[in-house]
Design an enzyme around this catalytic site. Structure first.
Site, short mmCIF file in Angstrom:
data_model
loop_
_atom_site.label_atom_id
_atom_site.label_comp_id
_atom_site.label_asym_id
_atom_site.label_seq_id
_atom_site.Cartn_x
_atom_site.Cartn_y
_atom_site.Cartn_z
N CYS A 135 16.68 -4.74 5.05
CA CYS A 135 16.14 -6.09 5.02
C CYS A 135 16.58 -6.68 3.69
O CYS A 135 16.33 -6.11 2.62
CB CYS A 135 14.61 -6.09 5.09
SG CYS A 135 13.94 -7.76 4.84
N CYS A 195 0.81 -1.21 0.00
CA CYS A 195 0.00 0.00 0.00
C CYS A 195 0.85 1.26 0.00
O CYS A 195 2.04 1.23 0.26
CB CYS A 195 -0.86 0.06 1.26
SG CYS A 195 -1.94 -1.34 1.47
N ASP A 231 16.48 -4.89 -16.40
CA ASP A 231 15.19 -5.04 -15.71
C ASP A 231 15.43 -4.91 -14.22
O ASP A 231 16.56 -5.07 -13.75
CB ASP A 231 14.59 -6.42 -16.05
CG ASP A 231 13.07 -6.41 -15.94
OD1 ASP A 231 12.51 -5.43 -15.42
OD2 ASP A 231 12.45 -7.40 -16.37
N ASP A 232 14.35 -4.63 -13.46
CA ASP A 232 14.55 -4.42 -12.02
C ASP A 232 14.68 -5.72 -11.24
O ASP A 232 15.39 -5.79 -10.26
CB ASP A 232 13.40 -3.57 -11.44
CG ASP A 232 12.04 -4.17 -11.73
OD1 ASP A 232 11.68 -5.15 -11.06
OD2 ASP A 232 11.35 -3.67 -12.62
N CYS A 247 13.39 -2.12 3.64
CA CYS A 247 13.22 -3.06 2.52
C CYS A 247 14.10 -2.69 1.32
O CYS A 247 13.94 -1.63 0.71
CB CYS A 247 11.76 -3.05 2.07
SG CYS A 247 11.48 -3.94 0.53
S1 SF4 Z 1 12.01 -9.77 2.24
FE1 SF4 Z 1 12.72 -7.78 2.91
S2 SF4 Z 1 13.91 -6.98 1.16
FE2 SF4 Z 1 12.68 -8.66 0.39
S3 SF4 Z 1 10.86 -7.63 -0.43
FE3 SF4 Z 1 10.41 -8.28 1.68
S4 SF4 Z 1 10.89 -6.51 2.96
FE4 SF4 Z 1 11.83 -6.20 0.98
#
Ligand code: SF4
Length: 506
Positions: free
Chosen positions: A456, A9, A368-369, A256
């Site tokens: 992460c 979101c 590509d990503d 993330c």
């Molecule tokens: S595991 Fe961690 S790095 Fe991978 S998409 Fe999920 S939050 Fe992002």
């Protein structure tokens, strides 16, 4: 029931200290962040102890000038929150999608709270059990319902926002970036102790409006100044003095990594860097890490738009011409990654037009990503071959995804991840590429400007920042490799939790 829901979101919230109508700010904050979720959207405002909400499917709509007063009437007040959302699940009928649309509200015995949330809860079993004691008929269509009810229960117990949020931080495992409003009109935001999803704070130039936004583009579109990214475990309240910051919990920061490669808009800023600059560096890294392939290539093309900035980096570092041979059909806005299962395969054709004359007879690097399932990349390669490309090398900015995400990105099982079972060489064969070159994890981390232990990297390394996710990942991986069929989110497979369904794996 939402057992198989997977969500992600965009959050926006704002409050005017001079009682200006807040709706226009929320509206633009969400319009700027529609890339974070296009299946539904919702607004909620607060006036004199009452919440006013509007929720609907699809993109945030264009509003005609003649209709603006109607909207002000529908959503009055000077405090508001909003959300854009996507979900992919077994239940994708309009009714279910609408039922899972945020912001959500929980109320009981005169207590009331509304929230807009981005992230994902891992210990849903445990929390659902606890909530059902207080709300026997509790069902949920998205994890926001769990967080909202848990927060309400804590508020009821303590009648103190800081203590209630602190308890939520201690007892909810997962990623949660939240903006909310209490029944007294207290506007607040907080992040989980690992700060997995983004959420920043900013204010209007005249010091009147204070806002929270998943990405800085939500502030930019309103002409706001960015003040700070919320810290992991931080609660921020808005009062007549502006932001009031309270550190309630401290975990290892674990932002993330996928936000950099795929999810965020290139013009957003995380900490101090624009995402597009980081993506350019990803491209330069890929050149440095794959000199032989670069030597044997004629041109570089990109998968728009998340591959564009990295392709520029490839061009800069290698001197290869970046041929703008992939063009978007501008008004086809769906992102392939966030479409439903049956739509996913075909939509690549609808979104991107490849210029055959530019690739014919060429050895092409495609930037590509990421590769998640591999299906869209496979279709692209087939098209390039049909158009006469001599060689197709895939450069991928996000390192190989080997595990699921527990924190709000739509890749919740091992079986949907081509990288969970296959090496890059095998993946190249499966999708029909001459080579698949992933950026190294070290190169990726360095380019972000974050330290490795501030990110992460769970889906890349199998090391997750929260304990239950780590346990489930390890258990399920073993079973996946032994041939277990996964259905839905791993942490919602009941047999994994034994009779108690407590969310604990012994
Ligand atoms: S595991 Fe961690 S790095 Fe991978 S998409 Fe999920 S939050 Fe992002």
């Amino acid at each position: 029931m939402g057992e198989q829901l997977k969500i992600a979101c965009g959050v926006f919230g704002a409050a005017s200290l001079k009682d200006q109508p807040i709706f226009p700010y929320i509206y633009w904050g969400l319009r700027a962040q529609n890339h974070r979720g296009h299946q539904s959207h919702g607004f909620l405002t607060y006036l004199n102890g009452e919440f006013y909400a509007y929720r609907s499917l699809d993109l945030v709509p264009k509003i005609r000038a003649s209709a603006i007063h109607e909207w002000f009437g529908r959503l009055p007040g000077s405090i508001g929150i909003g959300n854009v959302r996507y979900t992919t699940s077994g239940k994708t009928d309009d009714k279910s999608l609408l039922a899972g649309t945020q912001p959500v509200v929980a109320s009981k015995n005169g207590f009331k709270v509304a929230i807009s949330f981005n992230g994902n809860v891992v210990n849903t079993f445990q929390l659902k059990k606890e909530i059902c004691k207080e709300f026997p008929n509790f069902t949920y269509e998205c994890d926001a319902d769990i967080i909202c009810h848990k927060l309400l229960m804590e508020l009821k117990k303590r009648n103190h926002l800081e203590e209630a949020v602190k308890n939520c931080m201690e007892e909810i495992e997962g990623a949660f970036s939240v903006a909310g409003i209490t029944k007294d009109g207290q506007f607040f935001a907080f992040k989980d102790p690992h700060g997995i999803r983004p959420l920043c704070a900013g204010h209007g130039l005249d010091g009147d409006v204070y806002a929270f936004s998943s990405e800085t583009v939500g502030l930019d579109i309103n002409g706001f100044v960015r003040d700070f990214e919320l810290e992991p475990g931080e609660l921020v309240k808005v009062s007549e003095n502006g932001f009031e910051r309270v550190q309630l919990a401290k975990g290892r920061k674990a932002f993330c990594a996928f936000e950099f490669a795929y999810f965020a808009r290139p013009d957003s800023i995380f900490d101090t860097k624009h995402v597009y600059e980081i993506r350019e560096e990803f491209g330069r890294n890929l050149v440095r890490e794959n000199p032989e392939i670069v030597k044997n290539a004629d041109i570089v093309i990109s998968m728009p738009e998340t591959g564009d900035d990295a392709a520029f980096g490839v061009h800069e570092e290698s001197g290869l011409r970046w041929e703008r041979a992939t063009r978007r059909h501008r008004y086809v806005t769906e992102r392939a990654f966030i479409l439903l299962e049956k739509e996913r395969y075909t939509t690549i054709d609808k979104k991107i037009n490849i210029l055959a004359s530019k690739v014919k007879g060429k050895r092409v690097i495609v930037v590509d990503d990421s590769i998640v399932r591999g299906d869209t990349t496979k279709v692209t390669i087939e098209k390039l071959r049909m158009m006469g490309a001599k060689k197709v090398y895939i450069f991928v900015t996000f390192p190989r995804i080997v595990g699921p995400c527990f924190y709000g990105i739509d890749m919740a099982t091992y079986s949907q991840l081509i990288g969970a079972k296959h090496t890059p060489e095998e993946i190249a064969k499966i999708i029909g590429a001459d080579a698949v070159c992933y950026q190294s994890i070290d190169g990726f981390v360095k380019a972000t400007g974050f330290k490795r232990d501030e990110l992460c990297l769970g889906c890349l390394t199998g090391e997750y920042p929260t304990p239950l996710a780590q346990k489930i990942a390890a258990t399920i991986k073993k079973r996946f490799l032994e041939g277990l069929e996964e259905t839905g989110r791993l942490y919602e497979i009941p047999e994994l939790f034994g009779e108690s369904s407590t969310g604990k794996i012994d």
